[in-house]
Write a protein that holds these residues in place. Structure first.
Motif, PDB file in Angstrom:
ATOM      1  N   CYS A   8      44.350 -10.067 -42.901  1.00 16.68           N
ATOM      2  CA  CYS A   8      44.025 -10.969 -41.789  1.00 16.68           C
ATOM      3  C   CYS A   8      42.995 -11.796 -41.809  1.00 16.68           C
ATOM      4  O   CYS A   8      42.635 -11.557 -43.245  1.00 16.68           O
ATOM      5  N   ASP A   9      42.875 -13.070 -41.720  1.00 16.86           N
ATOM      6  CA  ASP A   9      41.944 -14.134 -41.468  1.00 16.86           C
ATOM      7  C   ASP A   9      41.004 -14.218 -40.599  1.00 16.86           C
ATOM      8  O   ASP A   9      40.784 -14.262 -39.367  1.00 16.86           O
ATOM      9  N   HIS A  10      39.774 -14.622 -40.538  1.00 18.97           N
ATOM     10  CA  HIS A  10      38.615 -14.796 -39.599  1.00 18.97           C
ATOM     11  C   HIS A  10      37.994 -13.905 -38.957  1.00 18.97           C
ATOM     12  O   HIS A  10      38.215 -14.048 -38.050  1.00 18.97           O
ATOM     13  N   ALA A  67      45.315 -13.639 -27.028  1.00 18.62           N
ATOM     14  CA  ALA A  67      43.711 -14.158 -27.281  1.00 18.62           C
ATOM     15  C   ALA A  67      42.886 -14.626 -26.502  1.00 18.62           C
ATOM     16  O   ALA A  67      43.391 -15.369 -24.920  1.00 18.62           O
ATOM     17  N   GLY A  68      41.500 -14.449 -27.110  1.00 23.40           N
ATOM     18  CA  GLY A  68      40.409 -14.965 -25.930  1.00 23.40           C
ATOM     19  C   GLY A  68      39.938 -14.363 -24.958  1.00 23.40           C
ATOM     20  O   GLY A  68      38.893 -14.338 -24.364  1.00 23.40           O
ATOM     21  N   LYS A 109      41.875 -19.984 -33.035  1.00 21.63           N
ATOM     22  CA  LYS A 109      40.673 -20.872 -33.440  1.00 21.63           C
ATOM     23  C   LYS A 109      40.248 -20.787 -32.097  1.00 21.63           C
ATOM     24  O   LYS A 109      38.722 -20.375 -33.058  1.00 21.63           O
ATOM     25  N   ASP A 110      40.523 -21.382 -31.035  1.00 21.35           N
ATOM     26  CA  ASP A 110      38.949 -21.431 -30.350  1.00 21.35           C
ATOM     27  C   ASP A 110      39.161 -20.003 -28.978  1.00 21.35           C
ATOM     28  O   ASP A 110      38.186 -20.166 -28.225  1.00 21.35           O
ATOM     29  N   SER A 111      40.228 -19.332 -29.592  1.00 22.13           N
ATOM     30  CA  SER A 111      40.327 -18.262 -28.789  1.00 22.13           C
ATOM     31  C   SER A 111      39.789 -16.251 -29.140  1.00 22.13           C
ATOM     32  O   SER A 111      41.430 -16.100 -29.454  1.00 22.13           O
ATOM     33  N   PRO A 112      38.845 -16.161 -29.984  1.00 19.16           N
ATOM     34  CA  PRO A 112      39.404 -14.922 -30.446  1.00 19.16           C
ATOM     35  C   PRO A 112      39.046 -14.212 -29.503  1.00 19.16           C
ATOM     36  O   PRO A 112      38.727 -13.921 -28.400  1.00 19.16           O
ATOM     37  N   ILE A 113      39.805 -13.079 -30.331  1.00 19.12           N
ATOM     38  CA  ILE A 113      39.804 -11.239 -29.221  1.00 19.12           C
ATOM     39  C   ILE A 113      38.245 -10.820 -30.095  1.00 19.12           C
ATOM     40  O   ILE A 113      38.683 -10.792 -30.832  1.00 19.12           O
ATOM     41  N   LYS A 121      46.868  -9.451 -38.260  1.00 19.84           N
ATOM     42  CA  LYS A 121      46.021 -10.536 -37.255  1.00 19.84           C
ATOM     43  C   LYS A 121      44.652 -11.215 -37.307  1.00 19.84           C
ATOM     44  O   LYS A 121      44.363 -11.136 -38.050  1.00 19.84           O
ATOM     45  N   ASN A 122      44.459 -12.529 -36.840  1.00 23.03           N
ATOM     46  CA  ASN A 122      43.583 -13.059 -37.193  1.00 23.03           C
ATOM     47  C   ASN A 122      42.238 -14.381 -36.308  1.00 23.03           C
ATOM     48  O   ASN A 122      42.894 -13.417 -35.059  1.00 23.03           O
ATOM     49  N   TYR A 123      41.459 -13.964 -36.221  1.00 24.48           N
ATOM     50  CA  TYR A 123      39.701 -14.500 -35.053  1.00 24.48           C
ATOM     51  C   TYR A 123      39.865 -13.317 -34.298  1.00 24.48           C
ATOM     52  O   TYR A 123      40.019 -12.952 -33.038  1.00 24.48           O
ATOM     53  N   LEU A 124      39.750 -12.144 -34.861  1.00 21.10           N
ATOM     54  CA  LEU A 124      39.050 -10.934 -34.138  1.00 21.10           C
ATOM     55  C   LEU A 124      37.479 -10.853 -34.632  1.00 21.10           C
ATOM     56  O   LEU A 124      36.714 -11.318 -36.250  1.00 21.10           O
ATOM     57  N   ASN A 125      36.644  -9.968 -33.345  1.00 19.36           N
ATOM     58  CA  ASN A 125      34.837 -10.435 -33.655  1.00 19.36           C
ATOM     59  C   ASN A 125      34.975  -8.756 -33.249  1.00 19.36           C
ATOM     60  O   ASN A 125      35.633  -7.861 -32.087  1.00 19.36           O
TER      61      ASN A 125
END
Length: 267
Positions: free
Chosen positions: A183-185, A101-102, A124-128, A156-160
């Protein structure tokens, strides 16, 4: 546990669990007691696979590690650290095995013939983040349609994902160049899929049971379908979806799911 029912075994026999919400400096014990296929996965045979009965033990660090940036280049080497451009890794897949994360993966211009499995989840504050180097063309190539997916993320969540060019991926089952299941976000920005060439091209995006998925500033050209959306909250902005073989989009959402399409072109 962000995936407790092991539906991640749905595709290519790949599945992994991510533990989230852990407290710093605390000892944890983990045991896998059973492995079963998802009920809708009739083709998966896992007879004889037994989880180890041994209890896994680990202690979380007192402070979270600082976010790292890993570099990937076509002239790199997976034996390198990947922590700077002169010591870049060779494959995006190897970088994906290292991130937490991050972290960010910066990919230099070149062609990469691979399917990348996302093993870690962001926060949430540390996407990959997986991103093409600014000003460089990064091509993920399906090896003359030997491969069907570019990125696979399961629970898996918070991915860009930003700035990738996809070509030569084949259509097989209900896959997609981006395959997202539970997956979310997730944000997919400035990506281009070119489905021209011999054989059936793949979809740009397949999602199942996901929420807060964003596709923005992308171009989907000559896919089998453009997108196949199942039970997913999805926003599509400033995107061109053109000249697909069958449909531009298939939407199979329940009434509790929302799809927003704005400032986009479909032909």
């Amino acid at each position: 546990v962000c995936s407790s029912d092991l539906k991640a075994l749905n595709i290519h026999g790949f599945g992994c669990l991510s533990l989230t919400g852990l407290k710093p400096g605390k000892k944890y014990y983990v045991t896998v007691r059973s492995i079963e296929p998802a009920k809708d996965n009739y083709n998966l045979v896992i007879n004889g696979i037994k989880p180890p009965n041994a209890e896994l033990t680990f202690t979380t660090s007192l402070q979270p590690p600082k976010p790292a940036t890993y570099y990937v280049a076509s002239n790199g080497d997976d034996a390198n650290s990947g922590l700077d451009r002169n010591n870049a890794l060779r494959t995006i897949s190897y970088a994906a095995n290292k991130v937490n994360a991050g972290d960010t993966v910066l990919v230099s211009g070149g062609t990469y013939k691979e399917t990348v499995f996302i093993r870690a989840t962001g926060d949430k504050d540390s996407p990959i983040t997986f991103k093409a180097m600014p000003g460089e063309k990064v091509v993920l190539d399906g090896a003359e349609k030997m491969l069907s997916e570019g990125f696979i993320a399961l629970s898996k969540n918070y991915l860009n994902f930003d700035g990738f060019y996809f070509t030569n991926y084949k259509h097989e089952g209900w896959g997609g160049v981006f395959y997202l299941d539970q997956c979310d976000h997730v944000q997919i920005t400035r990506c281009f899929m070119d489905g021209r060439g011999r054989g059936n091209p793949n979809l740009f995006l397949y999602t199942n049971n996901c929420s807060d998925i964003l596709v923005k500033n992308c171009v989907i050209f000559n896919g089998f379908y453009g997108m196949y959306i199942v039970n997913t909250d999805l926003r599509i902005e400033n995107t061109v979806n053109m000249r697909n073989w069958i449909e531009a989009m298939i939407i199979s959402n329940g009434t509790d799911r929302k799809l927003e399409l704005s400032d986009s072109i479909i032909t």
